[in-house]
Design a protein around this motif. Structure first.
Motif: not given
Length: 225
Positions: A34-37, A75-85, A101-111
């Motif tokens: 699992v990667i992402g935020d 590997l998820s990290e609180i606050g991670a953007t896609t770029a940071r991931t 493999l789970h990939v994130p959906c860009g939630a922090n990219d729109i904040v």
């Protein structure tokens, strides 16, 4: 109308452990990453009557009952953007060689004050290229409509836009999508944590169940709605 008080045992959108394991019996995945935020991590406040565990750890526990030798890396990290991931997690993801493999959906990219959705799509595409290169079956989810940031009056439009990007890329790259945008669980008063962002553990339990159903469907199993 007052909503009924549910527990994990009575929640119609949850699966008990035995049912979840039965749906995934014989599943081939032995290396789950699992990667992402924080949404990927399953961050959320406790809900009375529900196990205090995020959706991704719940799913790993179910898969481990199916495959006791399962290797799990989150590997998820609180606050991670896609770029940071991409910057901080991609190398370890590739080295792990996942088959699920789970990939994130860009939630922090729109904040941000003015999101650049073209750039968001380009960055997510880079992530999908790397993820697909592992050979793993990919999963993701869309953001639910209960997630609201009042400081941005156009927040529903932002969610809709990033969800469409996620759906499009998932279709292109063959990823499984758990679409939470209009799931009935969004109507529950206790769905969100105190921060009004993350699903509480009741929502985490529902997310895990929806992931199990989606994975079971990929195996050709018939599941309940």
């Amino acid at each position: 109308m007052e909503q009924p008080v549910l527990t994990e045992a009575t929640d119609p959108f949850c699966l008990d452990q035995a049912d979840a394991v039965a749906q995934l019996t014989g599943a081939p995945w032995g290396r789950y990453a699992v990667i992402g935020d924080s949404l990927s991590a399953g961050t959320g406040d406790p809900t009375p009557g529900y196990r205090d565990q995020g959706w991704s750890d719940r799913l790993a526990g179910i898969l481990r009952e199916v495959r006791p030798d399962l290797e799990y890396l989150n590997l998820s990290e609180i606050g991670a953007t896609t770029a940071r991931t991409l910057e901080a997690q991609a190398a370890r993801m590739v080295a792990f060689a996942p088959d699920l493999l789970h990939v994130p959906c860009g939630a922090n990219d729109i904040v941000r004050r003015k999101p650049d959705f073209d750039e968001i799509e380009r960055t997510l595409r880079q992530m999908y290229d790397l993820a697909k290169g592992t050979g793993a079956l990919l999963t993701t989810f869309t953001l639910g409509r209960a997630y609201v940031v009042p400081v941005f009056p156009d927040w529903p439009e932002r969610i809709a836009a990033v969800n469409e990007i996620v759906r499009g890329l998932a279709s292109e790259y063959g990823a499984l999508v758990v679409d939470m945008w209009d799931h009935p669980v969004n109507d529950r008063d206790n769905l969100l944590s105190e921060d009004r962002i993350h699903f509480s553990t009741s929502g985490q339990a529902v997310m895990a169940a929806e992931m199990v159903k989606k994975l079971a469907g990929s195996l050709g199993r018939t599941t309940s709605a």
